[in-house]
Design an enzyme around this catalytic site. Structure first.
Site, PDB file in Angstrom:
ATOM      1  N   LYS A 121      20.632 -15.234  67.828  1.00 16.89           N
ATOM      2  CA  LYS A 121      21.728 -14.796  68.710  1.00 16.89           C
ATOM      3  C   LYS A 121      21.400 -15.025  70.188  1.00 16.89           C
ATOM      4  O   LYS A 121      22.243 -15.476  70.961  1.00 16.89           O
ATOM      5  CB  LYS A 121      22.017 -13.312  68.440  1.00 16.89           C
ATOM      6  N   LEU A 156      26.564  -1.342  68.835  1.00 18.03           N
ATOM      7  CA  LEU A 156      26.290  -0.638  70.094  1.00 18.03           C
ATOM      8  C   LEU A 156      25.874  -1.624  71.179  1.00 18.03           C
ATOM      9  O   LEU A 156      25.539  -2.775  70.880  1.00 18.03           O
ATOM     10  CB  LEU A 156      25.184   0.399  69.861  1.00 18.03           C
ATOM     11  N   PRO A 157      25.874  -1.184  72.454  1.00 24.04           N
ATOM     12  CA  PRO A 157      25.599  -2.133  73.542  1.00 24.04           C
ATOM     13  C   PRO A 157      24.208  -2.765  73.525  1.00 24.04           C
ATOM     14  O   PRO A 157      24.090  -3.986  73.580  1.00 24.04           O
ATOM     15  CB  PRO A 157      25.794  -1.278  74.804  1.00 24.04           C
ATOM     16  N   THR A 194      23.711  -6.732  69.630  1.00 24.97           N
ATOM     17  CA  THR A 194      22.745  -7.734  70.092  1.00 24.97           C
ATOM     18  C   THR A 194      21.642  -6.989  70.835  1.00 24.97           C
ATOM     19  O   THR A 194      21.885  -6.427  71.907  1.00 24.97           O
ATOM     20  CB  THR A 194      23.409  -8.740  71.049  1.00 24.97           C
ATOM     21  N   LYS A 221      22.335  -8.722  79.910  1.00 21.29           N
ATOM     22  CA  LYS A 221      21.353  -8.153  78.970  1.00 21.29           C
ATOM     23  C   LYS A 221      20.832  -9.242  78.032  1.00 21.29           C
ATOM     24  O   LYS A 221      19.620  -9.380  77.830  1.00 21.29           O
ATOM     25  CB  LYS A 221      22.030  -7.044  78.147  1.00 21.29           C
TER      26      LYS A 221
HETATM   27  P1  NAD Z   1      31.425  -2.156  74.286  1.00 21.74           P
HETATM   28  O1  NAD Z   1      30.705  -1.648  75.480  1.00 21.74           O
HETATM   29  O2  NAD Z   1      32.862  -2.517  74.374  1.00 21.74           O
HETATM   30  O3  NAD Z   1      31.291  -1.107  73.064  1.00 21.74           O
HETATM   31  C1  NAD Z   1      30.127  -0.399  72.753  1.00 21.74           C
HETATM   32  C2  NAD Z   1      30.559   0.971  72.232  1.00 21.74           C
HETATM   33  O4  NAD Z   1      29.394   1.688  71.758  1.00 21.74           O
HETATM   34  C3  NAD Z   1      31.197   1.859  73.316  1.00 21.74           C
HETATM   35  O5  NAD Z   1      32.494   2.239  72.892  1.00 21.74           O
HETATM   36  C4  NAD Z   1      30.245   3.055  73.437  1.00 21.74           C
HETATM   37  O6  NAD Z   1      30.912   4.266  73.695  1.00 21.74           O
HETATM   38  C5  NAD Z   1      29.619   3.054  72.043  1.00 21.74           C
HETATM   39  N1  NAD Z   1      28.349   3.774  71.946  1.00 21.74           N
HETATM   40  C6  NAD Z   1      27.236   3.641  72.710  1.00 21.74           C
HETATM   41  N2  NAD Z   1      26.257   4.450  72.250  1.00 21.74           N
HETATM   42  C7  NAD Z   1      26.751   5.106  71.178  1.00 21.74           C
HETATM   43  C8  NAD Z   1      26.225   6.062  70.264  1.00 21.74           C
HETATM   44  N3  NAD Z   1      24.969   6.526  70.364  1.00 21.74           N
HETATM   45  N4  NAD Z   1      27.020   6.526  69.275  1.00 21.74           N
HETATM   46  C9  NAD Z   1      28.300   6.067  69.153  1.00 21.74           C
HETATM   47  N5  NAD Z   1      28.856   5.156  69.980  1.00 21.74           N
HETATM   48  C10 NAD Z   1      28.092   4.677  70.974  1.00 21.74           C
HETATM   49  O7  NAD Z   1      30.566  -3.401  73.778  1.00 21.74           O
HETATM   50  P2  NAD Z   1      31.054  -4.618  72.823  1.00 21.74           P
HETATM   51  O8  NAD Z   1      31.646  -5.681  73.668  1.00 21.74           O
HETATM   52  O9  NAD Z   1      31.810  -4.057  71.662  1.00 21.74           O
HETATM   53  O10 NAD Z   1      29.615  -5.148  72.329  1.00 21.74           O
HETATM   54  C11 NAD Z   1      28.833  -4.469  71.357  1.00 21.74           C
HETATM   55  C12 NAD Z   1      27.626  -5.342  71.032  1.00 21.74           C
HETATM   56  O11 NAD Z   1      28.088  -6.598  70.530  1.00 21.74           O
HETATM   57  C13 NAD Z   1      26.730  -5.655  72.235  1.00 21.74           C
HETATM   58  O12 NAD Z   1      25.389  -5.665  71.822  1.00 21.74           O
HETATM   59  C14 NAD Z   1      27.192  -7.042  72.659  1.00 21.74           C
HETATM   60  O13 NAD Z   1      26.161  -7.758  73.329  1.00 21.74           O
HETATM   61  C15 NAD Z   1      27.559  -7.651  71.322  1.00 21.74           C
HETATM   62  N6  NAD Z   1      28.574  -8.718  71.345  1.00 21.74           N
HETATM   63  C16 NAD Z   1      29.707  -8.609  72.087  1.00 21.74           C
HETATM   64  C17 NAD Z   1      30.654  -9.639  72.068  1.00 21.74           C
HETATM   65  C18 NAD Z   1      31.941  -9.559  72.889  1.00 21.74           C
HETATM   66  O14 NAD Z   1      32.629 -10.603  72.988  1.00 21.74           O
HETATM   67  N7  NAD Z   1      32.303  -8.407  73.453  1.00 21.74           N
HETATM   68  C19 NAD Z   1      30.450 -10.768  71.276  1.00 21.74           C
HETATM   69  C20 NAD Z   1      29.304 -10.845  70.507  1.00 21.74           C
HETATM   70  C21 NAD Z   1      28.377  -9.810  70.538  1.00 21.74           C
END
Ligand code: NAD
Length: 295
Positions: A170, A64-65, A95, A245
């Site tokens: 992280k 999740l975000p 994260t 964030k």
């Molecule tokens: P994103 O915004 O693409 O996806 C997050 C998903 O979570 C969304 O589809 C949203 O609808 C869903 N969501 C939110 N609350 C929810 C709930 N209560 N129940 C079900 N679904 C829910 O984000 P992302 O890029 O996939 O990143 C996710 C996490 O990974 C973050 O913490 C980010 O910091 C971390 N991260 C991202 C990357 C990257 O390159 N994108 C790399 C490493 C770490």
């Protein structure tokens, strides 16, 4: 193994798909209908709710975000920890603040549910290829249980320490990433302003002492690297607001332990300005626009 996967965004989507492809019975859920549809079209079973997804699951994975999403999913009213069966292993790969990870882990332990924090690095490319790096906070025994699942999504699995330690590792990494993306952008923009070919300059720096992950895999200038978000209109990838964030988490942590992180603080301010200018949803490498000649 029956695995529930909550959060099918840029990272969670391909991670859940890799577990499905590895032969696990994945029951997935996201609040976004479009995210669910994309996974359903690739053969992954979609549950009607998070509660339905975790019913009967041996392992629950969440991606999740931010902290508030994880806290409300597990601890909020009707939170999942009250519904997941004791003995289940929960792997949270979001994260988030280390304090939130510890809070969820403590609440889980009180119900006989093992919760580990396992944030990742490697970007969407790593998520798709199944080559992510996992930084795990939790006990050795719980990590040993998680390892067969993590191995289907990643290539490197590190035990950072007890609950929350994965998150601390992280944010150290992402503070460095945020800083190096700005530095790389400045260097490329300087070369281009002097008439250098950005592809040639990027290759020179990649093989020189300035070499780094952005130059290897994630060049911020459109057209230099076909697969990088920069060449796809900065779509997908790692959102500027997510980087903001993480830099905020790093600064909060630095204040708590009285660490000096001047470049981390400056990087947070620059990504904040970039977000305020309307670029929050674009990949974080779009920060090059702040230092690039317009047009
Ligand atoms: P994103 O915004 O693409 O996806 C997050 C998903 O979570 C969304 O589809 C949203 O609808 C869903 N969501 C939110 N609350 C929810 C709930 N209560 N129940 C079900 N679904 C829910 O984000 P992302 O890029 O996939 O990143 C996710 C996490 O990974 C973050 O913490 C980010 O910091 C971390 N991260 C991202 C990357 C990257 O390159 N994108 C790399 C490493 C770490």
């Amino acid at each position: 193994m029956k695995i529930a996967f909550i959060g099918l965004g840029n990272m969670g989507g391909p991670m859940a798909l890799n577990l499905h492809k590895a032969g696990h019975a994945v029951s997935a859920f996201d609040l976004s209908a479009a995210a669910c549809e994309s996974l359903r079209a690739q053969g992954v079973a979609i549950a009607a709710s998070a509660s339905a997804a975790v019913s009967g699951a041996e392992v629950v994975v969440s991606m999740l975000p931010a902290s508030q999403h994880v806290e409300s999913l597990y601890l909020g009213e009707g939170g999942l920890l009250a519904q997941i069966a004791p003995g289940t292993l929960v792997i949270d790969s979001s994260t988030i603040a280390a304090a939130t990870s510890r809070k969820v882990a403590e609440a889980g332990a009180a119900r006989g549910i093992a919760v580990i924090d396992a944030p990742v690095s490697g970007g969407t490319g790593g998520a798709i290829a199944g080559t992510l790096t996992f930084m795990v906070g939790g006990s050795e025994a719980d990590l040993a249980r998680a390892r067969p699942v993590l191995e289907k999504m990643g290539a490197n699995i590190f035990h950072a320490g007890g609950p929350g330690a994965g998150q601390t590792a992280k944010i150290c990494n992402n503070m460095l990433l945020g800083i190096l993306m700005i530095g790389t952008s400045e260097a490329i923009a300087l070369g281009v302003a002097n008439g250098l070919d950005p592809k040639v300059l990027s290759e020179i720096m990649r093989r020189s002492s300035g070499g780094n992950w952005a130059l290897e895999k994630y060049n911020p200038l459109p057209g230099v690297m076909e697969a990088a978000p920069a060449s796809k209109g900065y779509a997908g990838g790692f959102g500027t607001d997510l980087m903001l964030k993480d830099l905020g988490l790093a600064q909060e942590n630095a204040m708590a332990v009285k660490a000096s992180t001047p470049l981390g603080g400056l990087a947070r301010s620059l990504y904040a300005a970039h977000s305020l200018a309307g670029h929050g949803a674009l990949d974080f490498s779009s920060v090059i626009r702040m230092v690039q000649k317009a047009g």
